[in-house]
Design a protein around this motif. Structure first.
Motif, PDB file in Angstrom:
ATOM      1  N   ARG A   7       0.829  -1.205   0.000  1.00 51.85           N
ATOM      2  CA  ARG A   7       0.000   0.000   0.000  1.00 51.85           C
ATOM      3  C   ARG A   7       0.867   1.259   0.000  1.00 51.85           C
ATOM      4  O   ARG A   7       0.604   2.215  -0.738  1.00 51.85           O
ATOM      5  CB  ARG A   7      -0.925  -0.014   1.221  1.00 51.85           C
ATOM      6  CG  ARG A   7      -1.717   1.265   1.451  1.00 51.85           C
ATOM      7  CD  ARG A   7      -2.606   1.605   0.281  1.00 51.85           C
ATOM      8  NE  ARG A   7      -3.386   2.812   0.543  1.00 51.85           N
ATOM      9  CZ  ARG A   7      -3.968   3.532  -0.393  1.00 51.85           C
ATOM     10  NH1 ARG A   7      -3.873   3.177  -1.673  1.00 51.85           N
ATOM     11  NH2 ARG A   7      -4.664   4.615  -0.081  1.00 51.85           N
ATOM     12  N   THR A   8       1.923   1.260   0.826  1.00 51.64           N
ATOM     13  CA  THR A   8       2.812   2.415   0.894  1.00 51.64           C
ATOM     14  C   THR A   8       3.515   2.634  -0.444  1.00 51.64           C
ATOM     15  O   THR A   8       3.618   3.760  -0.931  1.00 51.64           O
ATOM     16  CB  THR A   8       3.852   2.230   2.012  1.00 51.64           C
ATOM     17  OG1 THR A   8       3.180   2.152   3.271  1.00 51.64           O
ATOM     18  CG2 THR A   8       4.835   3.394   2.051  1.00 51.64           C
ATOM     19  N   LEU A  11       1.098   4.122  -2.941  1.00 49.32           N
ATOM     20  CA  LEU A  11       0.926   5.546  -2.682  1.00 49.32           C
ATOM     21  C   LEU A  11       2.142   6.343  -3.143  1.00 49.32           C
ATOM     22  O   LEU A  11       2.014   7.425  -3.727  1.00 49.32           O
ATOM     23  CB  LEU A  11       0.693   5.791  -1.193  1.00 49.32           C
ATOM     24  CG  LEU A  11      -0.675   5.440  -0.629  1.00 49.32           C
ATOM     25  CD1 LEU A  11      -0.651   5.539   0.901  1.00 49.32           C
ATOM     26  CD2 LEU A  11      -1.743   6.368  -1.203  1.00 49.32           C
ATOM     27  N   HIS A  45      11.067   8.730  -1.244  1.00 48.94           N
ATOM     28  CA  HIS A  45      10.675   8.322   0.111  1.00 48.94           C
ATOM     29  C   HIS A  45      11.715   7.415   0.765  1.00 48.94           C
ATOM     30  O   HIS A  45      11.828   7.373   1.992  1.00 48.94           O
ATOM     31  CB  HIS A  45       9.303   7.641   0.109  1.00 48.94           C
ATOM     32  CG  HIS A  45       9.225   6.341  -0.632  1.00 48.94           C
ATOM     33  ND1 HIS A  45       9.308   6.250  -1.999  1.00 48.94           N
ATOM     34  CD2 HIS A  45       9.051   5.062  -0.179  1.00 48.94           C
ATOM     35  CE1 HIS A  45       9.203   4.977  -2.357  1.00 48.94           C
ATOM     36  NE2 HIS A  45       9.044   4.232  -1.278  1.00 48.94           N
ATOM     37  N   PRO A  69      -1.495   3.597  10.122  1.00 47.62           N
ATOM     38  CA  PRO A  69      -1.556   3.680   8.657  1.00 47.62           C
ATOM     39  C   PRO A  69      -1.769   5.100   8.145  1.00 47.62           C
ATOM     40  O   PRO A  69      -1.218   5.486   7.115  1.00 47.62           O
ATOM     41  CB  PRO A  69      -2.736   2.776   8.291  1.00 47.62           C
ATOM     42  CG  PRO A  69      -2.885   1.854   9.453  1.00 47.62           C
ATOM     43  CD  PRO A  69      -2.485   2.649  10.651  1.00 47.62           C
ATOM     44  N   ARG A  70      -2.574   5.894   8.868  1.00 41.18           N
ATOM     45  CA  ARG A  70      -2.810   7.270   8.436  1.00 41.18           C
ATOM     46  C   ARG A  70      -1.546   8.111   8.565  1.00 41.18           C
ATOM     47  O   ARG A  70      -1.277   8.983   7.724  1.00 41.18           O
ATOM     48  CB  ARG A  70      -3.946   7.879   9.257  1.00 41.18           C
ATOM     49  CG  ARG A  70      -5.322   7.280   8.953  1.00 41.18           C
ATOM     50  CD  ARG A  70      -6.365   7.768   9.922  1.00 41.18           C
ATOM     51  NE  ARG A  70      -6.048   7.378  11.296  1.00 41.18           N
ATOM     52  CZ  ARG A  70      -6.783   7.691  12.355  1.00 41.18           C
ATOM     53  NH1 ARG A  70      -7.893   8.411  12.190  1.00 41.18           N
ATOM     54  NH2 ARG A  70      -6.433   7.295  13.565  1.00 41.18           N
ATOM     55  N   ARG A  72       1.503   6.909   8.274  1.00 43.61           N
ATOM     56  CA  ARG A  72       2.384   6.486   7.169  1.00 43.61           C
ATOM     57  C   ARG A  72       1.962   7.155   5.862  1.00 43.61           C
ATOM     58  O   ARG A  72       2.804   7.537   5.051  1.00 43.61           O
ATOM     59  CB  ARG A  72       2.368   4.967   7.030  1.00 43.61           C
ATOM     60  CG  ARG A  72       3.015   4.218   8.173  1.00 43.61           C
ATOM     61  CD  ARG A  72       3.373   2.787   7.789  1.00 43.61           C
ATOM     62  NE  ARG A  72       2.217   2.009   7.368  1.00 43.61           N
ATOM     63  CZ  ARG A  72       1.436   1.313   8.185  1.00 43.61           C
ATOM     64  NH1 ARG A  72       1.689   1.336   9.504  1.00 43.61           N
ATOM     65  NH2 ARG A  72       0.411   0.608   7.736  1.00 43.61           N
ATOM     66  N   GLU A  73       0.657   7.301   5.692  1.00 46.51           N
ATOM     67  CA  GLU A  73       0.169   7.953   4.476  1.00 46.51           C
ATOM     68  C   GLU A  73       0.584   9.417   4.445  1.00 46.51           C
ATOM     69  O   GLU A  73       1.006   9.936   3.398  1.00 46.51           O
ATOM     70  CB  GLU A  73      -1.355   7.831   4.396  1.00 46.51           C
ATOM     71  CG  GLU A  73      -1.939   8.398   3.116  1.00 46.51           C
ATOM     72  CD  GLU A  73      -3.417   8.095   2.975  1.00 46.51           C
ATOM     73  OE1 GLU A  73      -4.088   8.848   2.245  1.00 46.51           O
ATOM     74  OE2 GLU A  73      -3.889   7.115   3.584  1.00 46.51           O
ATOM     75  N   ARG A  74       0.478  10.102   5.591  1.00 47.54           N
ATOM     76  CA  ARG A  74       0.926  11.503   5.653  1.00 47.54           C
ATOM     77  C   ARG A  74       2.410  11.597   5.362  1.00 47.54           C
ATOM     78  O   ARG A  74       2.865  12.514   4.675  1.00 47.54           O
ATOM     79  CB  ARG A  74       0.624  12.094   7.041  1.00 47.54           C
ATOM     80  CG  ARG A  74      -0.841  12.401   7.280  1.00 47.54           C
ATOM     81  CD  ARG A  74      -1.010  13.309   8.490  1.00 47.54           C
ATOM     82  NE  ARG A  74      -0.497  12.709   9.716  1.00 47.54           N
ATOM     83  CZ  ARG A  74      -1.221  11.924  10.515  1.00 47.54           C
ATOM     84  NH1 ARG A  74      -2.483  11.630  10.199  1.00 47.54           N
ATOM     85  NH2 ARG A  74      -0.707  11.431  11.620  1.00 47.54           N
ATOM     86  N   CYS A  77       3.061  10.959   1.497  1.00 49.25           N
ATOM     87  CA  CYS A  77       2.590  12.093   0.692  1.00 49.25           C
ATOM     88  C   CYS A  77       3.496  13.308   0.897  1.00 49.25           C
ATOM     89  O   CYS A  77       3.828  14.018  -0.066  1.00 49.25           O
ATOM     90  CB  CYS A  77       1.144  12.440   1.058  1.00 49.25           C
ATOM     91  SG  CYS A  77      -0.050  11.190   0.504  1.00 49.25           S
TER      92      CYS A  77
END
Length: 325
Positions: A7-8, A11, A45, A69-70, A72-74, A77
């Motif tokens: 998923r990472t 993204l 990244h 998870p949120r 990691r998403e921040r 991005c």
């Protein structure tokens, strides 16, 4: 290449494509479109496994191994935002950062790299810029990066290896260059300098191009020989972490007494003050700036000749010139 969950990585791929699209739209690749592909391929990244974001309460650490998870998403991005990222702090002082990608693209395009060029990067940082150079040149051995702080140099090596690149990262004082890896066809600095280190010229081939942040601008020099070089500033403003070591920049207080408030707010005037640091009185600088209709950075340049070095406006032998530090 990679190492994070699917998923990472998904993204990251999408964010990287969007970053490249934005940089391209801004025209950063116009001078050399060949740089678009390295930016599209090199995973930023992996070079910023954590970074710091300023908040009203101080710096907030974002990292790719967060259990949330949120979060990691921040992190991922933010890694592809067109912004500089603070990567090393010491007692609240910024030691190292990953530069704004669009500025990196403009500088790399202005470096005018050709296939087979040997390149020295001063200021390894995260290793991301060295990876872009290695990707563009297709030969890790053509790229040398020098970093003063052993911990930062080792971290850059680890990031580069994780991303599949192995340029030579040397621990040492960037102001002295890396004579053991010379001669170089290109030198690019990713840290602010107070002047042009003469050691670099002696490590360049005739016709080499040198790009360095100086006085909140980016100077592009063409080297004639070990004692002579000349060039102009790019149009863009540039603010970098200062070089540490023998050639480090010392902060200088500027007195604005007697000058209108507008003077201290104008970027191009502050650039002129920084370029003429120690040689140009602020009031004289303001008068010059007004007479010449508030000149932009690209009208200024620098000449090095033997023991002499001077900055100038419009013409190296013209009316407006002052010695470099």
């Amino acid at each position: 290449m990679g190492g994070y969950d699917a998923r990472t990585e998904e993204l990251a791929a999408g964010a990287r494509a969007e970053m490249v699209r934005k940089i391209s739209t801004e025209g950063a690749f116009t001078a050399d479109p060949r740089w678009r592909e390295p930016f599209a391929r090199v995973p930023r990244h992996l070079f910023v496994p954590y970074y710091f974001v300023a908040t009203p309460r101080g710096y907030e650490r974002r990292w790719g191994e967060s259990p949330d998870p949120r979060a990691r998403e921040r992190w991922v991005c933010g890694a592809y935002a067109d912004e500089p990222l603070a990567t090393r702090l010491r007692d609240g002082e910024l030691l190292s950062s990953s530069s704004q990608p669009s500025l990196m693209a403009r500088m790399l395009a202005a470096l005018r790299v050709e296939d087979g060029d040997r390149v020295l990067e001063v200021g390894a940082g995260t290793g991301y810029n060295a990876a872009l150079l290695a990707e563009r040149l297709g030969d890790d051995d053509l790229v040398t990066s020098v970093e003063l702080e052993p911990e930062i140099a080792e971290s850059a090596r680890a990031h580069l290896a994780a991303a599949g690149y192995r340029p030579v990262v040397v621990t040492g004082d960037g102001a002295r260059g890396v004579p053991g890896r010379a001669p170089f066809d290109r030198i690019i600095a990713t840290c602010a300098l107070p002047t042009v280190p003469r050691a670099w010229l002696a490590q360049c081939r005739p016709g080499a191009r040198v790009l360095l942040p100086l006085a909140t601008g980016v100077l592009a020099l063409t080297v004639r020989d070990a004692e002579h070089a000349e060039g102009r500033f790019l149009t863009t403003a540039a603010y970098f972490v200062p070089l540490r070591g023998q050639g480090r920049a010392e902060p200088a207080d500027v007195c604005f007494a007697g000058l209108p408030r507008r003077a201290r707010e104008q970027d191009t005037f502050r650039f002129l003050l920084a370029l003429g640091r120690g040689a140009l009185d602020p009031r004289e600088a303001y008068a010059l700036w007004g007479r010449e209709e508030e000149p932009e950075r690209e009208r200024y340049g620098v000449t090095l000749a033997g023991d002499r070095g001077w900055a100038w406006l419009d013409d190296p032998e013209g009316l407006y010139a002052w010695p470099l530090p």
